[in-house]
Structure formats: C-alpha cells, structure tokens
Design an enzyme around this catalytic site. Structure first.
Site, PDB file in Angstrom:
ATOM      1  N   SER A   1       0.690  -1.249  -0.006  1.00 36.05           N
ATOM      2  CA  SER A   1       0.096   0.034  -0.160  1.00 36.05           C
ATOM      3  C   SER A   1       0.747   1.136   0.049  1.00 36.05           C
ATOM      4  O   SER A   1       0.273   2.410  -0.230  1.00 36.05           O
ATOM      5  CB  SER A   1      -0.937   0.048   1.273  1.00 36.05           C
ATOM      6  OG  SER A   1      -2.008  -0.699   1.021  1.00 36.05           O
TER       7      SER A   1
ATOM      8  N   LYS B   1       0.413   3.303  -3.154  1.00 36.10           N
ATOM      9  CA  LYS B   1      -0.937   4.192  -3.132  1.00 36.10           C
ATOM     10  C   LYS B   1      -0.414   5.715  -3.121  1.00 36.10           C
ATOM     11  O   LYS B   1      -1.001   6.476  -3.866  1.00 36.10           O
ATOM     12  CB  LYS B   1      -1.756   3.866  -2.010  1.00 36.10           C
ATOM     13  CG  LYS B   1      -2.405   2.567  -2.109  1.00 36.10           C
ATOM     14  CD  LYS B   1      -3.514   2.138  -0.974  1.00 36.10           C
ATOM     15  CE  LYS B   1      -4.025   0.895  -0.961  1.00 36.10           C
ATOM     16  NZ  LYS B   1      -4.599   0.505   0.119  1.00 36.10           N
TER      17      LYS B   1
ATOM     18  N   TYR C   1      -3.376  -2.702 -10.434  1.00 36.45           N
ATOM     19  CA  TYR C   1      -3.230  -2.590  -9.006  1.00 36.45           C
ATOM     20  C   TYR C   1      -2.473  -3.598  -8.168  1.00 36.45           C
ATOM     21  O   TYR C   1      -1.543  -3.126  -7.503  1.00 36.45           O
ATOM     22  CB  TYR C   1      -4.730  -2.433  -8.278  1.00 36.45           C
ATOM     23  CG  TYR C   1      -4.791  -2.198  -6.867  1.00 36.45           C
ATOM     24  CD1 TYR C   1      -4.701  -1.024  -6.316  1.00 36.45           C
ATOM     25  CD2 TYR C   1      -5.085  -3.286  -6.115  1.00 36.45           C
ATOM     26  CE1 TYR C   1      -4.701  -0.766  -4.976  1.00 36.45           C
ATOM     27  CE2 TYR C   1      -5.055  -3.287  -4.610  1.00 36.45           C
ATOM     28  CZ  TYR C   1      -4.840  -2.079  -4.143  1.00 36.45           C
ATOM     29  OH  TYR C   1      -5.080  -1.863  -2.796  1.00 36.45           O
TER      30      TYR C   1
ATOM     31  N   TYR D   1      -4.188   3.653   7.746  1.00 37.78           N
ATOM     32  CA  TYR D   1      -5.508   2.657   7.691  1.00 37.78           C
ATOM     33  C   TYR D   1      -6.476   3.472   8.937  1.00 37.78           C
ATOM     34  O   TYR D   1      -6.421   4.513   8.956  1.00 37.78           O
ATOM     35  CB  TYR D   1      -5.200   1.130   7.846  1.00 37.78           C
ATOM     36  CG  TYR D   1      -4.274   0.444   6.895  1.00 37.78           C
ATOM     37  CD1 TYR D   1      -4.601   0.888   5.314  1.00 37.78           C
ATOM     38  CD2 TYR D   1      -3.247  -0.290   7.368  1.00 37.78           C
ATOM     39  CE1 TYR D   1      -3.436   0.424   4.607  1.00 37.78           C
ATOM     40  CE2 TYR D   1      -2.351  -0.668   6.310  1.00 37.78           C
ATOM     41  CZ  TYR D   1      -2.581  -0.280   4.819  1.00 37.78           C
ATOM     42  OH  TYR D   1      -1.696  -0.943   4.167  1.00 37.78           O
TER      43      TYR D   1
ATOM     44  N   VAL E   1       1.118  -3.148   3.921  1.00 33.96           N
ATOM     45  CA  VAL E   1       0.987  -4.664   4.596  1.00 33.96           C
ATOM     46  C   VAL E   1       2.064  -5.641   4.260  1.00 33.96           C
ATOM     47  O   VAL E   1       2.450  -6.710   4.880  1.00 33.96           O
ATOM     48  CB  VAL E   1      -0.171  -5.444   4.296  1.00 33.96           C
ATOM     49  CG1 VAL E   1      -1.534  -4.768   4.791  1.00 33.96           C
ATOM     50  CG2 VAL E   1      -0.360  -5.808   2.692  1.00 33.96           C
TER      51      VAL E   1
END
Length: 310
Positions: free
Chosen positions: A65, A68, A190, A242, A260
């Site tokens: 992530s 992102k 992705y 998160y 993660v």
C-alpha cells in the site's frame, strides 16, 4: 549530527530485538506469508543529501500500500483537483479493505489511501497509461536512480488470485458510475503496483520531495508544487495508516504511509524522510516494530518539533 543519527539508529536497532514474534506477517496473501518475519531495516534520507541506514535497510520488500502514495501523486499531477470529484479527503475509521461506507456514500471512497480509493486512482491512471506498471516504475526509478527497480511477478499473481474483495469493491463503485475501465484490467494494474519491490533506502529517497517543498533532490525535478506537497502530507498524516491513523498521528505525529508488506515511509517536513521495514504486522495491518521504531526516532531526535518550527 552524523554521530547522533547513527547512535539513534543503533539504539533503536537494539531496542526492537525483543519485539520479534509479537506480530504476524500478512498471511492472507500467500506469497507474503512466506516472508522471513525476523527482519528489520531503517533508513533516513536528509534534504541536505546525507543518508543513514541500519539493519536490513538494503533488503528489497513488497511495498504494497505504500505504492498508493506514488500512484496518488501521479494522478494528482495528471488531473489536479479534479481527482476530488471521485475520491474524498477524510479518514475512513474503517479497515483498509472495508466496503461499509461505499453504499451510503454512493461509491465515493473516503480517501485515496484505503483500497477503494486506491482502486479509483488506478482507474484514473489506467485511462492515461497503456502500461501503468511501467509508468509507475519509471517514476520510481527516476526518484531513486535505480534503473533495475521492478515488481515481483509471483507476489502480483498471488495477490491477484486472492483479490476477491477488491474486485467486489471495483464492481460496486462501477455500479455507481465511479469506475471507467473494466475492474479486471484495473485489478491487474493494482496488483502489479502493490508488488513493486524496494528497499528502505530506496523508499526514503523516493519520497524526499515531500520533505522538500515538492522538489526531488537527486534529479532536480519539481515533482509537485510546494502547495500540492503540503496537501499530500496533510492527507498522509490523517489517512496514511489505515484505521490507526489517529493513533499514529498522536504517537508519531508525521505524515506517513504504511503497507502490509511491513514497510512505513514517513515525512519530516524540511528535514528528511524515514523508511522502516519489519514484516510482522499489528492488528490494524501496520508494521508492529516499524511503528515502535518511528516513535522512538521522534523521541530521540526531537525532529517533529524542529520541522513544525520551520
């Protein structure tokens, strides 16, 4: 300063050793479940060009992530504030892969750093780039001066084979008209972006423009305007960890993005960037040892107070 930073890193390295075994690797992605858990690396890149590292800081890992952050920057450069027609700017308060808010909020994800928001960002970029994986890799290669940087095919396939919830989110947002491309194509892109492999030293270097008013030190490229960099940092502070973002803001107080894969990249405005990696995660999906290491660095250095004063 050099002696102090080296001492802080050595202190943190020793302090984290008893913490191994208290978390667990991301076993819901089969390829990540096989990662050796007892690893720890930490790297610091300063805006004046100095670099520091300790432990496994040069070991490649799956950034997951953290990708992102970089796809969001690419989308922001591409369409600017139009991005906010499709994504919100608020913390979600829910798990990174939650679907709960999508129905009540008509398919508009809360922010770009939860999975639903990142899928919309990838959808935006998929419209622009025929090979999004190469576009992202080329950007990261420039930022790190690492021409061999790549993504791991095994991890990407493992993630794609188990991406059922992400696929459901993509179709759900498409039902609200907030998805342009086929969910299958976007999920392929992705999963490849999440499978990008980098080291702590590379990630710290890649994010340095966010500590330097949008200017990348190595290449001299103005990646973002000063105002845009400030706004990205604001979103990282409020949404980057998160549903533990509030706790991280309280304990660490830095803009940061977790993944993660066990990595965390953090920005200390006007001073530098920090990347820490340790694969064992806490209950929220953030690196257990990584969170501790960042908190200790801020306690030892006082950099948070210095960056706010500048």
């Amino acid at each position: 300063m050099s002696t102090s930073v080296d001492l802080w890193l050595a202190t943190i390295f020793e302090e984290v050793q008893p913490l191994f075994g208290k978390g667990r690797v991301a076993d819901y992605i089969p390829a990540l479940a096989r990662v050796e858990p007892n690893q720890f690396g930490m790297a610091i890149a300063m805006v004046d060009g100095r670099h520091y590292a300790v432990g496994d800081a040069h070991v490649l890992f799956s950034i997951q992530s953290i990708s992102k952050l970089f796809t969001f920057v690419l989308a922001l450069k591409l369409i600017g504030d139009d991005i906010w027609q499709r994504i919100g700017r608020e913390p979600s308060g829910n798990a990174f892969n939650s679907m709960v808010q999508l129905e009540t909020e008509h398919g508009i994800p809360r922010n770009p750093f939860i999975n639903a928001g990142a899928l919309v960002v990838t959808d935006i970029l998929t419209q622009r780039y025929a090979h999004l994986d190469l576009a992202l890799l080329n950007f990261l290669r420039r930022m790190t001066d690492s021409p061999d940087l790549n993504w791991n095919k095994e991890v990407a396939k493992s993630e794609r084979d188990t991406a059922h919830r992400n696929m459901a989110m993509a179709y759900f947002m498409k039902s609200f008209g907030n998805f342009v491309n086929s969910p299958e194509l976007v999920l392929d892109n992705y999963c490849r972006q999440c499978a990008t492999e980098m080291s702590c030293t590379q990630l710290a270097q890649a994010a340095i423009f966010l500590a330097n008013d949008g200017l990348d030190i190595g290449s001299g490229e103005q990646v973002l305007t000063s105002e845009a960099a400030r706004r990205v940092n604001a979103l990282l502070l409020t949404c980057g960890a998160y549903d533990a973002a509030g706790d991280y803001a309280y304990r660490i107080g830095l803009p940061l993005k977790t993944g993660v894969g066990g990595g965390i990249v953090a920005v200390i405005p006007n001073i530098g960037t920090v990347c820490v990696w340790s694969p064992e995660l806490d209950a929220k999906g953030n690196s257990l040892i990584g969170g501790y290491a960042l908190e200790r660095l801020m306690q030892l250095s006082g950099w948070g107070r210095m960056s706010l004063a500048m």
